[in-house]
Scaffold this motif. Structure first.
Motif, short mmCIF file in Angstrom:
data_model
loop_
_atom_site.label_atom_id
_atom_site.label_comp_id
_atom_site.label_asym_id
_atom_site.label_seq_id
_atom_site.Cartn_x
_atom_site.Cartn_y
_atom_site.Cartn_z
N TRP A 285 -22.50 13.37 21.82
CA TRP A 285 -22.40 11.99 21.31
C TRP A 285 -21.41 11.18 22.14
O TRP A 285 -20.54 11.72 22.81
N LEU A 286 -21.63 9.89 22.07
CA LEU A 286 -20.94 8.93 22.92
C LEU A 286 -19.74 8.31 22.22
O LEU A 286 -19.65 8.34 21.00
N GLY A 287 -18.88 7.72 22.99
CA GLY A 287 -17.87 6.87 22.39
C GLY A 287 -16.46 7.31 22.63
O GLY A 287 -16.16 8.27 23.35
N MET A 288 -15.55 6.59 22.00
CA MET A 288 -14.12 6.76 22.22
C MET A 288 -13.67 8.20 22.02
O MET A 288 -12.79 8.69 22.75
N HIS A 289 -14.23 8.89 21.04
CA HIS A 289 -13.88 10.29 20.79
C HIS A 289 -15.10 11.20 20.94
O HIS A 289 -15.12 12.30 20.40
N GLY A 290 -16.09 10.72 21.68
CA GLY A 290 -17.30 11.51 21.89
C GLY A 290 -17.09 12.61 22.91
O GLY A 290 -15.98 12.88 23.38
N ASN A 291 -18.18 13.26 23.27
CA ASN A 291 -18.12 14.39 24.19
C ASN A 291 -17.84 13.94 25.62
O ASN A 291 -18.14 12.82 26.02
N GLY A 293 -18.96 15.06 28.86
CA GLY A 293 -20.08 14.80 29.76
C GLY A 293 -20.90 13.58 29.41
O GLY A 293 -21.19 12.74 30.29
N PRO A 294 -21.31 13.42 28.15
CA PRO A 294 -22.10 12.24 27.78
C PRO A 294 -21.43 10.92 28.12
O PRO A 294 -22.11 9.94 28.43
N ASN A 295 -20.11 10.87 28.07
CA ASN A 295 -19.40 9.65 28.45
C ASN A 295 -19.33 9.49 29.96
O ASN A 295 -19.72 8.47 30.52
N VAL A 296 -18.83 10.51 30.64
CA VAL A 296 -18.61 10.42 32.08
C VAL A 296 -19.91 10.19 32.85
O VAL A 296 -19.97 9.38 33.78
N LEU A 297 -20.96 10.88 32.43
CA LEU A 297 -22.20 10.84 33.21
C LEU A 297 -23.02 9.57 33.00
O LEU A 297 -24.03 9.38 33.67
N THR A 298 -22.59 8.71 32.09
CA THR A 298 -23.27 7.40 32.02
C THR A 298 -23.10 6.66 33.34
O THR A 298 -23.95 5.84 33.71
N ASP A 299 -22.05 6.97 34.06
CA ASP A 299 -21.79 6.29 35.35
C ASP A 299 -22.53 6.94 36.51
O ASP A 299 -22.36 6.52 37.65
N THR A 320 -17.03 -4.37 31.29
CA THR A 320 -17.18 -4.86 32.67
C THR A 320 -17.28 -3.72 33.68
O THR A 320 -17.70 -3.94 34.82
N LYS A 321 -16.91 -2.52 33.26
CA LYS A 321 -16.97 -1.36 34.15
C LYS A 321 -18.04 -0.37 33.71
O LYS A 321 -18.14 0.72 34.27
N TYR A 322 -18.85 -0.76 32.75
CA TYR A 322 -19.79 0.18 32.14
C TYR A 322 -21.17 0.12 32.80
O TYR A 322 -21.74 -0.97 32.96
N ILE A 323 -21.70 1.26 33.17
CA ILE A 323 -23.04 1.46 33.77
C ILE A 323 -23.44 0.35 34.74
O ILE A 323 -24.55 -0.17 34.70
N ARG A 324 -22.55 -0.01 35.65
CA ARG A 324 -22.87 -1.06 36.63
C ARG A 324 -23.93 -0.59 37.62
O ARG A 324 -24.60 -1.41 38.25
N ALA A 580 -8.03 2.64 24.63
CA ALA A 580 -8.52 1.28 24.42
C ALA A 580 -8.44 0.48 25.70
O ALA A 580 -7.43 0.49 26.41
N GLY A 581 -9.54 -0.21 26.03
CA GLY A 581 -9.59 -1.04 27.21
C GLY A 581 -9.89 -0.30 28.49
O GLY A 581 -10.03 -0.93 29.54
N ALA A 582 -10.02 1.02 28.40
CA ALA A 582 -10.31 1.81 29.61
C ALA A 582 -11.81 1.97 29.78
O ALA A 582 -12.61 1.69 28.87
N SER A 583 -12.22 2.45 30.95
CA SER A 583 -13.61 2.79 31.19
C SER A 583 -13.89 4.16 30.60
O SER A 583 -12.99 5.00 30.47
N VAL A 584 -15.15 4.41 30.26
CA VAL A 584 -15.50 5.71 29.68
C VAL A 584 -15.25 6.86 30.66
O VAL A 584 -15.05 8.00 30.24
N VAL A 585 -15.24 6.58 31.95
CA VAL A 585 -14.96 7.65 32.92
C VAL A 585 -13.49 8.04 32.91
O VAL A 585 -13.11 9.06 33.49
N ASP A 586 -12.65 7.24 32.23
CA ASP A 586 -11.22 7.55 32.13
C ASP A 586 -10.91 8.36 30.88
O ASP A 586 -9.76 8.43 30.44
N ILE A 587 -11.92 8.96 30.29
CA ILE A 587 -11.76 9.73 29.07
C ILE A 587 -10.74 10.85 29.26
O ILE A 587 -10.72 11.52 30.29
N ARG A 588 -9.87 11.01 28.27
CA ARG A 588 -8.81 12.01 28.32
C ARG A 588 -9.18 13.26 27.54
O ARG A 588 -9.82 13.16 26.49
N LEU A 589 -8.77 14.41 28.02
CA LEU A 589 -8.98 15.68 27.32
C LEU A 589 -7.71 16.18 26.65
O LEU A 589 -7.75 17.15 25.90
N ASP A 590 -6.60 15.56 26.97
CA ASP A 590 -5.35 15.91 26.28
C ASP A 590 -4.34 14.76 26.43
O ASP A 590 -4.64 13.75 27.04
#
Length: 590
Positions: A285-291, A293-299, A320-324, A580-590
């Protein structure tokens, strides 16, 4: 004070004036407005009403007294509880939820569920009492301009001032609430319209269309063809599906589409359970606390197929940085959502079920196994850096352990109700959903206090399903009074408090982004189990890991309402996380 109480008593007495009507079924029936409302609800197939009486709606409650063999009224403990219970009912039963409350504070207390329902596309019909039409605008006792208050947060509202209006207005209300993009409607019902007699015999006719409201938009063939061309030529196509799939009942169509095209698919938060989690094409699943791969690979996708989702900011991060890099196919019933956030090269406006049916014969059978395997690489990283940590059986019990164990014990088949916060994200992440309509939460509005009444409503709408709510200790105290509603009903609603003595999500943000300045987030909680027992609900507290399995068994075996409080790690954080305000590729794991 004496004069005030005399005024209140007089108005309450006036509200229960005797109503005389001809209810002979064989001939024309001249009904009161309140009676006409009851008949209209029955004509629309209403079985359950969630409500709370008061002065301005008392004539309608007096009429309801004669209809209790056909209308099951649930007395909640607060009008907000009526709205959230109606939401839960609507989302498991597939029928519109119906609320009945009084004027003034009764109506304003219902505004939060109405706002919640409009964002999450939940059909509600909310009937709110109002002062006599001759008193409108005079600041009469418990008068509020409910039309003005609710206009921004509902699909349609209307003030009934004459009993003859009732049948037609109610037919419109149900039609508008349930057609197209579902949502709440509000009916403001003046007291004289409730008490007054209809000038013409009561007749009810369901509405099948309105000249000014065209909710059914048939997907255009040329748009579907354009979408098929993009999909067929894609090297790395990616399906993002949302709540619209569940609302339209397009689960089988989505599955057939996915299996024919072999495209990986991910869900939004409210799209969870539209696709079985163990399906080989489902990647998370997608989103701020989603998985991860699903977030990063949208790009990395070259074509995004968005189905029944609206590119909410919790999914896109910085839009503005999403799936360009991707070309977008957007299947969406609401034309206003097209291009609102993300530009679609191939928009398909229409119901998801109908659109997928038209699209399925046009898309080619394919093999995207190499592309799908890219997601598995990220799954391994997430497993190592997040999942193992959260399920590691040491220290205090973790929220993830509780959800994961419940999922195993219920085989992923329970209906999970989540309140708002860390526990909501953990429930979404660790419950293995196998059946549709199994994850019910407040998505767009993020309403704390949603879960207790919504769980009751969900159980009322699906009495044969196991309904389990995950609730934070902060959320629990928002609508704790609805334990009385659950206890009085006797329905086997199961409530699990994940208690960390914090407003957990706010604390997490304060830790990560505000230098651990914990500003007013620590809670001194009451004895929840004793409070539940005061309402007549059995429960117990689990604070030791060795007792967790037996505690969940006791909860699940109960044929009555049950409360389980689990004391969990105080400063457990929820990851992955997109700041908040970051791109989904900036997702943190810790």
């Amino acid at each position: 004070m004496g004069n005030y109480m005399t005024m209140v008593a007089a108005q309450e007495a006036a509200a229960i004036e005797e109503v005389k009507y001809d209810a002979t079924p064989e001939g024309p029936r001249f009904l009161s407005g309140a009676q006409a409302l009851m008949e209209s609800l029955i004509a629309e197939g209403t079985e359950v009403i969630f409500g709370y009486p008061g002065g301005a709606i008392m004539p309608t409650y007096d009429a309801l007294f004669d209809y209790t063999d056909r209308l099951d009224h649930i007395l909640v403990r607060h009008e907000q509880g009526a709205g959230h219970a109606a939401q839960g009912y609507a989302r498991t039963s597939g029928k519109p939820g119906v609320c009945l409350v009084t004027s003034g504070p009764g109506g304003t207390n219902l505004v939060t569920p109405i706002a919640d329902a409009i964002i999450d596309c939940t059909p509600l019909v909310c009937i709110i009492g109002q002062v006599k039409s001759t008193l409108l605008g005079t600041d009469a006792f418990q008068e509020t301009d409910i039309i003005g208050v609710t206009t921004p947060v509902c699909k349609w509202n209307y003030q009934i001032t004459h009993p003859d209006e009732v049948p037609e207005v109610m037919a419109k209300a149900f039609y508008i609430a349930t057609s197209g993009k579902p949502g709440p409607v509000v009916i403001d019902f003046t007291r004289d319209a409730q008490v007054g007699m209809m000038d013409k015999p009561y007749q009810y006719k369901k509405i099948e269309g309105l000249a000014s409201y065209k909710p059914r938009i048939v997907p255009k063939d040329e748009h579907v063809q354009k979408a098929a061309e993009l999909i067929n030529n894609a090297k790395k196509p990616y399906i993002l599906f949302g709540h619209g799939v569940l609302i339209s009942g397009a689960m089988e169509e989505l599955k057939a589409f996915v299996e024919k095209t072999d495209i990986p698919c991910a869900s939004t938060l409210l799209g969870l359970s539209a696709m079985p989690i163990d399906h080989p094409n489902y990647v998370g699943w997608l989103g701020m606390h989603g998985n991860y791969g699903p977030n990063v690979l949208t790009d990395q996708a070259d074509v995004i197929i968005a189905i029944g989702m609206r590119f909410d900011d919790r999914v896109t991060g910085d839009a503005t940085k999403y799936i360009r890099q991707a070309r977008v196919v957007h299947i969406e019933i609401d034309p206003s959502e097209i291009d609102k956030i993300i530009k679609a090269e191939a928009p398909v406006v229409g119901d998801a079920k109908e659109a997928l049916r038209k699209l399925l014969p046009l898309v080619k059978a394919n093999n995207h196994s190499t592309w799908r395997n890219e997601f598995k690489k990220f799954d391994v990283i997430e497993e190592q850096k997040v999942t193992r940590r959260e399920l590691k059986e040491e220290g205090e019990i973790k929220m993830a352990e509780v959800v994961n164990m419940l999922s195993q014990k219920t085989n992923g088949e329970a209906c999970i109700i989540a309140d708002v916060g860390q526990h909501q994200m953990i429930a979404a992440r660790y419950y293995q959903f196998k059946k549709p309509h199994s994850y019910i939460a407040s998505g767009g509005l993020g309403t704390m206090g949603f879960a207790i009444p919504a769980a009751f409503g969900a159980k009322k709408g699906a009495p044969d399903r196991e309904v389990v709510a995950f609730i934070g200790d902060g959320c629990f105290q928002m609508t704790i009074q609805e334990l009385g509603t659950i206890a009085q009903s006797g329905l086997a609603v199961k409530l699990i408090i994940l208690n960390n003595n914090y407003l957990g999500m706010v604390r997490q943000w304060q830790q990560l982004f505000f230098e651990k300045r914990y500003s007013f987030v620590e809670l001194k909680n009451p004895d929840f189990v004793t409070i539940a027992k005061g309402f007549g609900i059995t429960g117990h507290t689990c604070s030791e890991r060795d007792n967790l399995s037996d505690s969940l068994d006791a909860l699940l075996k109960s044929d009555k309402p049950y409360l389980l409080e689990v004391i969990v790690e105080k400063e457990e954080n929820v990851f992955p996380m997109v700041p908040a305000g970051a791109s989904v590729v900036d997702i943190r794991l810790d």
